[in-house]
Design a protein around this motif. Structure first.
Motif, short mmCIF file in Angstrom:
data_model
loop_
_atom_site.label_atom_id
_atom_site.label_comp_id
_atom_site.label_asym_id
_atom_site.label_seq_id
_atom_site.Cartn_x
_atom_site.Cartn_y
_atom_site.Cartn_z
N THR A 136 10.99 2.37 -0.23
CA THR A 136 9.84 2.64 0.63
C THR A 136 9.99 1.66 1.79
O THR A 136 10.43 0.54 1.59
CB THR A 136 8.54 2.33 -0.12
OG1 THR A 136 8.55 3.03 -1.35
CG2 THR A 136 7.32 2.72 0.70
N LEU A 137 9.63 2.10 3.00
CA LEU A 137 9.88 1.23 4.16
C LEU A 137 8.72 1.28 5.16
O LEU A 137 8.16 2.34 5.42
CB LEU A 137 11.19 1.68 4.81
CG LEU A 137 11.76 0.82 5.94
CD1 LEU A 137 13.29 0.76 5.84
CD2 LEU A 137 11.36 1.38 7.29
N GLN A 159 8.59 5.91 -1.88
CA GLN A 159 9.79 6.14 -1.07
C GLN A 159 9.49 6.70 0.31
O GLN A 159 10.34 7.30 0.95
CB GLN A 159 10.81 7.02 -1.82
CG GLN A 159 11.26 6.35 -3.12
CD GLN A 159 12.17 7.22 -3.96
OE1 GLN A 159 13.03 7.93 -3.42
NE2 GLN A 159 11.99 7.18 -5.26
N ALA A 160 8.27 6.46 0.76
CA ALA A 160 7.88 6.93 2.09
C ALA A 160 8.38 5.96 3.17
O ALA A 160 8.75 4.82 2.87
CB ALA A 160 6.36 7.00 2.18
N ILE A 206 10.96 -6.66 -3.15
CA ILE A 206 10.35 -6.55 -1.83
C ILE A 206 11.26 -7.25 -0.83
O ILE A 206 11.66 -8.40 -1.05
CB ILE A 206 8.97 -7.24 -1.78
CG1 ILE A 206 8.12 -6.87 -3.00
CG2 ILE A 206 8.26 -6.97 -0.46
CD1 ILE A 206 7.23 -5.70 -2.84
N GLY A 207 11.60 -6.54 0.24
CA GLY A 207 12.49 -7.11 1.23
C GLY A 207 11.83 -7.21 2.60
O GLY A 207 10.91 -6.45 2.91
N PHE A 208 12.32 -8.16 3.41
CA PHE A 208 11.81 -8.32 4.78
C PHE A 208 12.98 -8.50 5.73
O PHE A 208 13.91 -9.27 5.45
CB PHE A 208 10.93 -9.57 4.91
CG PHE A 208 9.67 -9.49 4.11
CD1 PHE A 208 8.56 -8.84 4.62
CD2 PHE A 208 9.62 -10.04 2.84
CE1 PHE A 208 7.40 -8.75 3.87
CE2 PHE A 208 8.46 -9.96 2.08
CZ PHE A 208 7.34 -9.31 2.60
N VAL A 209 12.90 -7.82 6.86
CA VAL A 209 13.87 -8.04 7.93
C VAL A 209 13.08 -8.12 9.22
O VAL A 209 12.19 -7.30 9.47
CB VAL A 209 14.90 -6.89 8.01
CG1 VAL A 209 15.77 -7.05 9.27
CG2 VAL A 209 15.79 -6.88 6.77
N SER A 210 13.37 -9.12 10.03
CA SER A 210 12.74 -9.23 11.34
C SER A 210 13.86 -9.38 12.36
O SER A 210 14.77 -10.18 12.18
CB SER A 210 11.79 -10.43 11.32
OG SER A 210 11.57 -10.93 12.60
N ALA A 211 13.78 -8.59 13.43
CA ALA A 211 14.90 -8.57 14.38
C ALA A 211 14.42 -8.18 15.76
O ALA A 211 13.32 -7.65 15.94
CB ALA A 211 15.96 -7.58 13.91
N GLN A 223 0.83 -1.21 0.00
CA GLN A 223 0.00 0.00 0.00
C GLN A 223 0.86 1.26 0.00
O GLN A 223 0.54 2.24 -0.68
CB GLN A 223 -0.94 -0.01 1.21
CG GLN A 223 -2.05 -1.05 1.07
CD GLN A 223 -2.83 -1.30 2.35
OE1 GLN A 223 -2.61 -0.63 3.35
NE2 GLN A 223 -3.71 -2.29 2.33
N GLU A 224 1.94 1.22 0.76
CA GLU A 224 2.81 2.40 0.85
C GLU A 224 3.62 2.62 -0.43
O GLU A 224 3.69 3.72 -0.95
CB GLU A 224 3.78 2.25 2.02
CG GLU A 224 3.23 2.66 3.36
CD GLU A 224 2.91 4.16 3.42
OE1 GLU A 224 3.55 4.97 2.72
OE2 GLU A 224 2.00 4.50 4.19
N HIS A 225 4.24 1.54 -0.90
CA HIS A 225 5.11 1.66 -2.07
C HIS A 225 4.30 2.05 -3.30
O HIS A 225 4.69 2.94 -4.06
CB HIS A 225 5.83 0.34 -2.32
CG HIS A 225 6.78 0.37 -3.47
ND1 HIS A 225 7.99 1.03 -3.43
CD2 HIS A 225 6.71 -0.18 -4.72
CE1 HIS A 225 8.62 0.87 -4.59
NE2 HIS A 225 7.86 0.16 -5.39
N PHE A 226 3.16 1.38 -3.48
CA PHE A 226 2.31 1.65 -4.65
C PHE A 226 1.19 2.64 -4.31
O PHE A 226 0.09 2.52 -4.85
CB PHE A 226 1.72 0.34 -5.17
CG PHE A 226 2.73 -0.56 -5.85
CD1 PHE A 226 3.19 -0.25 -7.12
CD2 PHE A 226 3.22 -1.69 -5.22
CE1 PHE A 226 4.12 -1.08 -7.76
CE2 PHE A 226 4.14 -2.52 -5.85
CZ PHE A 226 4.60 -2.21 -7.11
N ALA A 227 1.47 3.59 -3.44
CA ALA A 227 0.43 4.55 -3.04
C ALA A 227 -0.13 5.25 -4.29
O ALA A 227 0.61 5.78 -5.10
CB ALA A 227 1.02 5.57 -2.07
N GLY A 228 -1.45 5.20 -4.44
CA GLY A 228 -2.08 5.86 -5.57
C GLY A 228 -2.02 5.06 -6.87
O GLY A 228 -2.59 5.45 -7.88
N HIS A 229 -1.34 3.93 -6.83
CA HIS A 229 -1.23 3.04 -8.00
C HIS A 229 -2.13 1.83 -7.72
O HIS A 229 -2.24 1.41 -6.57
CB HIS A 229 0.24 2.62 -8.14
CG HIS A 229 0.53 1.79 -9.36
ND1 HIS A 229 0.23 0.46 -9.43
CD2 HIS A 229 1.12 2.10 -10.55
CE1 HIS A 229 0.61 -0.02 -10.62
NE2 HIS A 229 1.15 0.96 -11.31
#
Lengths: 408, 408
Positions: free
Chosen positions: B398-399, B224-225, B298-303, B144-150
């Motif tokens: 975007t993150l 890029q938000a 698309i990336g994922f990090v869990s820590a 939703q954030e990366h493709f905001a408005g798309h």
């Protein structure tokens, strides 16, 4: 398909289902060891040791191990459960020799102190990640509750404390006590060259020193306890339950597998119609888990807390009705088709067939071609299905609830 | 292997990769519709409609559908994503006709009001179950954030509110707007009888009325938000990030796939050595997702929260270094072997090959035998890998962070 079998002088058994028409081959070392073979002081060592196998040998650095798997394009991994630790890979046939060289070498790990210290942190991270996975937490707890005082109740991952306190030498001692060649089976399936397979295995494994390995395999009828873990951070109520069932050595396992499918498969089962279709739960499953000398049916229900108690009441009622009445002929036929077809589909891929052939060997020292397995399944009667759930009494459940509910 | 193709008069395309040596066959209807084709008022309708397809037709009750799948031992399911809805099954060859009869009939659903009302609750349960799965929540938010408005930013499941307000007639209207035969491909793989396949498909689908279907496919460079979702109920910090990448129609997708594997595969990648091996994170992945007219990494990090900011800083640094320097020759070679081998292994199983053949057709109207796919992959140079990440700029992320941290 051809079944092959041999044994090295040190006791390591080599078995293979050779299928020259497959596009790939898969192989794995099946080690008959796991959390059930641990004492509380070394809880989690089997799984930690599995990680250490990827950290290199006298000939290979940790980086070499990773790099070589990648060079041969291997689809590889390992897993540790209550009673088995399995190291496996699948490759194109031309890489058979290199894969076996790598896996065979890995199984005599260097267990370097610095790698041990570093990997200990990775294990702690793995334990921590389950904090956000209630479905895993509830699985671990139901095993501990149901098999209370029985070796199958031991935790696979161990705890932050047991892993924190574990010493490299304790792991070495565990390795020296469990990884005897007589306790290991090398299994191959698919398009493999049997002579080359045995030749390479002999080169890699015949120097492994044999020693005696034992395992206690008491039966277990379950604690039948109920435990409620109140956790308001969790949104849904996650419930696991367990009942006794036949062991991996018990011929009634086919009937038990059918019973689990009819009661709690993810579609078209009694749980499905009673809980999922009417939207009383988001998950409602029953699985059959046959193990060494003991077996269990394990169930899961996840629901909105306001419907948690109702959902469990319905699940219990379904178990009771099934135990009283058994399956209908139509249910039995559909479940047979489902399981038979799924085994055939899975059996087409060497990786899928590997665990089937491997566990047949590890648990029963037998080789059963897929067609024979399916025949055994098709031969089960409705009365046998009813009889197996009745004789083990699937209404005698141990239960664990995790979530916002104070009681169930 | 033989590729076959035909088209019904109403525009429905039928393609198949016939492999007489397979033990099973698989088939699926690939419908080019998904959340990107929805308006906010009907958010989630694609996925809800997918469920309704299993609720019967003029000829079949919901129970009939389930029962028939079971009778033929089908391994079956459906999934809805941003731009495709796929209904598929695999069976032994003798059940080809019955499977196609069932799937073909299902695709003209009755959409009965009472089934709609009942299934609405099931969908609400499915939405609710994700409350306890932070990794899914963060995936939905990053899209939703990366493709905001798309259109690709649209939610697949919809919300409790949008589903609650949805009317049966709105679903019918969506169906009548999207499920034109020209927007559907019937795909078959494995041991199938092509003439019978086309015959049955003609019987089941030739009466489907054609109409025009359109889709907007703008490109997208990402918002890029940075969004921080503070949730102290979650134990770990779950971070997702996204950067632009090539679309499914862009030949640079092979280079992008290699870049993602080298940077963020689950073993042996740069993220693995920088984050997993030193135990700074329990998960660190990068995937490449090519879609219609736009693509993304698309990336994922869990820590652990105490290491969340550090882990993300390191992940960003890895993206930057890779973009500047590109892959080493050894990394590139290993990644090629890994992807090629994994495609071969997966391709052995009809179910695995189905999605590959289906999506080649849906996205590019092309058939590419597995060997050609692998050749295309092997032909990619280190410079092309470096060029693809540079031209899309994988450092422009975007993150989204979800967990106990107030900032990252």
């Amino acid at each position: 398909m051809e079944f092959k079998k041999t044994q090295l002088d040190n006791g390591l058994t080599i078995v293979a289902e050779v299928n020259p028409s497959a596009a790939s081959m898969a192989t794995g070392f099946f080690v008959r060891t796991g959390s059930r073979d641990e004492t509380p002081e070394i809880s989690g060592v089997s799984h930690f040791l599995e990680h250490m196998m990827f950290k290199g040998t006298d000939r290979r650095t940790p980086m070499d191990v990773n790099r070589e798997f990648d060079e041969i394009g291997a689809n590889y991994n390992a897993f540790t459960a209550e009673e088995n630790t399995v190291y496996y890979g699948a490759v194109l046939p031309e890489f058979q020799n290199r894969l076996l060289d790598l896996l065979g070498d890995m199984l005599r790990p260097a267990l370097r102190q610095e790698d041990f210290d570093m990997e200990k942190n990775v294990i702690q991270e793995e334990i921590a990640l389950y904090l956000d996975r209630p479905q895993f937490r509830v699985y671990e707890r139901i095993m501990q509750e149901h098999f209370a005082g029985h070796p199958l109740g031991n935790s696979i991952l161990g705890t932050t404390e047991s892993i924190g306190a574990l010493k490299r030498d304790q792991m070495q001692e565990y390795f020296d006590r469990r990884y005897s060649p007589g306790n290991v089976s090398l299994v191959g399936v698919g398009n493999l060259d049997w002579d080359a397979f045995v030749g390479k295995a002999t080169e890699m494994c015949s120097h492994w020193k044999p020693f005696g390995v034992s395992r206690e395999t008491p039966s277990c009828s379950g604690s039948q306890a109920t435990e409620i873990i109140l956790d308001e951070k969790v949104a849904r109520e996650h419930v696991a339950f367990a009942t006794p069932g036949p062991s991996a050595q018990d011929e009634r396992r086919f009937a038990a597998e059918l019973a689990a499918a009819i009661i709690g498969d993810d579609t078209g089962s009694r749980f499905y119609y009673a809980l999922i279709e009417p939207a009383l739960a988001d998950e409602a499953l029953l699985m059959f888990d046959p193990m060494d000398g003991a077996g269990a049916f394990i169930g899961f229900v996840s629901a909105d807390p306001s419907r948690g108690a109702q959902a469990i009441k319905i699940a219990r009622k379904e178990l009771e009705t099934f135990q009283n009445e058994g399956p209908t002929e139509a249910e039995l036929k559909a479940a047979k088709n489902k399981i038979a077809s799924s085994a055939t589909l899975k059996g087409e891929l060497p990786m899928g067939r590997l665990t089937a052939v491997g566990f047949d060997w590890v648990y029963r020292n037998e080789y059963k071609p897929l067609d024979d397995q399916i025949d055994a399944l098709l031969a089960v009667s409705a009365e046998e299905v009813r009889e197996v759930v009745r004789s083990f009494d699937i209404t005698s459940t141990t239960l664990v609830g995790l979530g916002p509910l104070k009681s169930l």
